[in-house]
Enzyme design. Sequence first.
Site, mmCIF file in Angstrom:
data_model
loop_
_atom_site.group_PDB
_atom_site.id
_atom_site.type_symbol
_atom_site.label_atom_id
_atom_site.label_comp_id
_atom_site.label_asym_id
_atom_site.label_seq_id
_atom_site.Cartn_x
_atom_site.Cartn_y
_atom_site.Cartn_z
ATOM 1 N N ASN A 1 8.655 4.569 18.471
ATOM 2 C CA ASN A 1 7.400 5.272 18.755
ATOM 3 C C ASN A 1 7.365 5.761 20.206
ATOM 4 O OD1 ASN A 1 6.055 5.303 16.315
ATOM 5 N ND2 ASN A 1 4.823 3.480 16.727
ATOM 6 N N GLY B 1 19.397 21.017 15.527
ATOM 7 C CA GLY B 1 19.984 20.464 14.305
ATOM 8 C C GLY B 1 19.603 18.998 14.228
ATOM 9 N N LYS C 1 7.513 17.244 26.252
ATOM 10 C CA LYS C 1 8.400 18.256 26.829
ATOM 11 C C LYS C 1 8.731 19.308 25.780
ATOM 12 C CE LYS C 1 10.626 14.609 29.568
ATOM 13 N NZ LYS C 1 11.892 13.871 29.792
ATOM 14 N N ALA D 1 10.915 17.876 18.173
ATOM 15 C CA ALA D 1 11.935 16.821 18.082
ATOM 16 C C ALA D 1 11.361 15.436 17.864
ATOM 17 C CB ALA D 1 12.786 16.819 19.346
ATOM 18 N N ALA D 2 10.050 15.330 17.606
ATOM 19 C CA ALA D 2 9.426 14.006 17.523
ATOM 20 C C ALA D 2 10.075 13.129 16.464
ATOM 21 C CB ALA D 2 7.926 14.153 17.243
ATOM 22 N N GLY D 3 10.273 13.679 15.261
ATOM 23 C CA GLY D 3 10.881 12.897 14.189
ATOM 24 C C GLY D 3 12.299 12.481 14.501
ATOM 25 N N ASP D 4 13.073 13.382 15.078
ATOM 26 C CA ASP D 4 14.461 13.066 15.415
ATOM 27 C C ASP D 4 14.536 12.047 16.553
ATOM 28 O OD1 ASP D 4 15.362 14.830 13.487
ATOM 29 O OD2 ASP D 4 15.441 16.516 14.877
ATOM 30 N N GLU E 1 0.382 11.284 15.383
ATOM 31 C CA GLU E 1 -0.500 10.577 16.313
ATOM 32 C C GLU E 1 -1.169 9.355 15.686
ATOM 33 O OE1 GLU E 1 -4.463 13.378 15.595
ATOM 34 O OE2 GLU E 1 -3.327 13.516 17.462
ATOM 35 N N ARG E 2 -1.038 9.208 14.342
ATOM 36 C CA ARG E 2 -1.611 8.041 13.660
ATOM 37 C C ARG E 2 -0.596 6.906 13.495
ATOM 38 N NH1 ARG E 2 -2.885 8.905 8.681
ATOM 39 N NH2 ARG E 2 -1.813 10.897 8.470
ATOM 40 N N THR F 1 6.504 8.025 9.063
ATOM 41 C CA THR F 1 5.997 8.479 10.355
ATOM 42 C C THR F 1 4.788 9.376 10.125
ATOM 43 O OG1 THR F 1 7.579 10.316 10.365
ATOM 44 C CG2 THR F 1 8.241 8.285 11.459
ATOM 45 N N SER G 1 14.123 17.655 25.177
ATOM 46 C CA SER G 1 12.950 16.793 25.348
ATOM 47 C C SER G 1 13.258 15.311 25.180
ATOM 48 C CB SER G 1 11.872 17.187 24.328
ATOM 49 O OG SER G 1 12.232 16.775 23.021
#
Length: 301
Positions: free
Chosen positions: A270, A41, A279, A243-246, A217-218, A214, A285
């Site tokens: 970042n 979530g 992860k 979960a990268a954005g969160d 990778e750029r 966001t 993660s």
Amino acid sequence: MTTPRVVVVGSINMDLVSYSERIPRIGETVLGERFLMVPGGKGANQAVAAARLGAQVILLGAAGTDSHGEQLLRHLQESGIDISHIKKGTTSTGVALINVDIRGNNQIVVVPGANFSLTIRDLEEREQIFANADVVVLQLEIALEVVGKAIEIAGRYKKPVILNPAPAQDLPDQWLGQVDYLIPNEHEALLLGGSPDNNYAALREKIKQVLLVTRGERGALYSTGEAVEIIPAFKVKVVDTTAAGDAFIGGFSVALAEKKPLKEAIIFANAVAALSVGKEGAQTSLPRRQEVEQFIRGDQS
């Protein structure tokens, strides 16, 4: 340093995650390699991210009284989050169905369930929580009128509002004008009327302070109206981008609550995001503060 106080208003889901060599096309079935059931979530993810980075976090949301809800609330409490204001909904706890391919790309379907039982009145009854916050964090996996009320209450107490407009959907310009930090990904920025051709200038004009896009990778592009700059991403091996954005939002919210300069806050966010993609899973993660600080020092040495 005073412990930063972050209030997150958002969703609580159980993530049902499948891993396969590739994500199936429409009408196609592929064999999966593994399956995980993990806490998720966007609201809960961002709350856990902030808590692991040292913030005092209150989560305003809703969960069902089913087994998923019980597991998620226990996990949130163990993560150090104040869950005393989470509403017990009468419908099932929200779920997210997530497919992840061999390169870490994902495809997600969210079924809100109890998340949509959080109401405007619930926020009005908890107005003092906003008054005591350093930062208020929002996303769009709850009812939109509740998001609007949260923006209104935060503005009443002059608290910085971070809005992550995900999942992507149209939003009233009036809301955007009250948002201090709008943080979409590239797809969400396009849907809201921005274009990479002019650094999303049309979208930036709608926002109170900062547009921060966001771009994986750029890196991240930010615009204050006076300047546009790109902050490069950290180079890491990608396992799962779920979960990268969160992770980025959680990291940015803590840095902002700690009064870090904007550019420094983005670099910190970042780093949190970079560590998360190495992860599997969403909340599983998310890195802790010491890990992030060591990572930044190591990358810049």
